[in-house]
Design an enzyme around this catalytic site. Sequence first.
Site, PDB file in Angstrom:
ATOM      1  N   GLY A  40      42.139  55.834  35.087  1.00  0.00           N
ATOM      2  CA  GLY A  40      41.376  56.162  36.669  1.00  0.00           C
ATOM      3  C   GLY A  40      41.991  57.217  37.049  1.00  0.00           C
ATOM      4  O   GLY A  40      42.463  57.897  38.001  1.00  0.00           O
ATOM      5  N   ASP A 102      45.654  47.217  43.455  1.00  0.00           N
ATOM      6  CA  ASP A 102      44.823  46.630  44.225  1.00  0.00           C
ATOM      7  C   ASP A 102      45.288  45.148  44.269  1.00  0.00           C
ATOM      8  O   ASP A 102      46.470  44.925  45.434  1.00  0.00           O
ATOM      9  CB  ASP A 102      43.341  46.724  43.480  1.00  0.00           C
ATOM     10  N   THR A 103      45.121  44.333  43.492  1.00  0.00           N
ATOM     11  CA  THR A 103      45.510  43.372  43.338  1.00  0.00           C
ATOM     12  C   THR A 103      47.366  43.315  42.608  1.00  0.00           C
ATOM     13  O   THR A 103      47.851  42.614  42.609  1.00  0.00           O
ATOM     14  CB  THR A 103      45.011  42.408  42.167  1.00  0.00           C
ATOM     15  N   LEU A 107      49.269  47.238  37.451  1.00  0.00           N
ATOM     16  CA  LEU A 107      50.808  48.262  37.344  1.00  0.00           C
ATOM     17  C   LEU A 107      51.646  46.996  36.641  1.00  0.00           C
ATOM     18  O   LEU A 107      52.609  47.951  36.317  1.00  0.00           O
ATOM     19  CB  LEU A 107      50.786  49.031  38.483  1.00  0.00           C
ATOM     20  N   LYS A 130      46.525  49.578  48.233  1.00  0.00           N
ATOM     21  CA  LYS A 130      45.530  48.632  49.060  1.00  0.00           C
ATOM     22  C   LYS A 130      46.309  47.372  49.047  1.00  0.00           C
ATOM     23  O   LYS A 130      46.288  45.854  48.160  1.00  0.00           O
ATOM     24  CB  LYS A 130      44.245  48.086  48.273  1.00  0.00           C
ATOM     25  N   ASP A 158      36.739  55.433  38.904  1.00  0.00           N
ATOM     26  CA  ASP A 158      34.837  55.210  39.243  1.00  0.00           C
ATOM     27  C   ASP A 158      33.900  53.978  39.947  1.00  0.00           C
ATOM     28  O   ASP A 158      36.024  53.176  40.119  1.00  0.00           O
ATOM     29  CB  ASP A 158      35.269  55.045  37.254  1.00  0.00           C
ATOM     30  N   ARG A 164      33.893  59.990  38.628  1.00  0.00           N
ATOM     31  CA  ARG A 164      35.101  60.716  38.230  1.00  0.00           C
ATOM     32  C   ARG A 164      35.124  62.086  38.941  1.00  0.00           C
ATOM     33  O   ARG A 164      36.153  62.144  38.694  1.00  0.00           O
ATOM     34  CB  ARG A 164      35.487  59.893  37.380  1.00  0.00           C
TER      35      ARG A 164
END
Length: 173
Positions: A40, A102-103, A107, A130, A158, A164
């Site tokens: 990504g 996100d969650t 990372l 987010k 994506d 993408r």
Amino acid sequence: MSGLTMLFDQETIAERVDQLAGEIARTLPGEFMAVGLLKGSFVFLADLVRALSRLDVVPEVEFIRLRSYGLGKESSGTMHLISDIPGDISNRDVLLVDDILDTGRSLDYARALIEQRDVGRIWTCVLIDKPSRRDAGIALDFVGFSIGDLFVAGYGIDYAERYRHLPHIVAVE
Ligand code: IMP
Ligand code: MG
């Protein structure tokens, strides 16, 4: 057929990437390693290193490839390391770069992986945060945009391997 709504156009993204490069150039030491999470981050990191180079900051570039998402919009929940950084990165200062937080699990996993290598300091940078979806307690140093609970695509990101290539970022319904 998925409905796509424009969220960030090319110009908005380019301006924000330039600003992020400025923030990074002012904060990090002159020499560091930018580590992108594949797939990504590939477009974002490409633009980010070129924006940094206009400020005379030229990091080394590496990638880690993780897999957490299947073909849908939800995370599979388990992280898999598909490709690691080859070679010794001890004592290197690292900027971890991803497309979306996100969650926070991707990372967080990447950070733990890198921390085991006796690296120097680690900073984190994502293009899109987010915050409402967070479950891992990860500290972000540089954030491009904060959004609500939307699913997005384009600019390297994506939806089931599509979109993408788009130069802008869309929300996918
Ligand atoms: P996390 O591990 O839950 O923080 O998820 C982060 C990863 O999931 C990112 O690297 C993205 O690849 C993917 N992801 C999260 N949200 C989206 C989205 O809205 N569109 C596409 N991919 C996403
Ligand atoms: Mg990803």
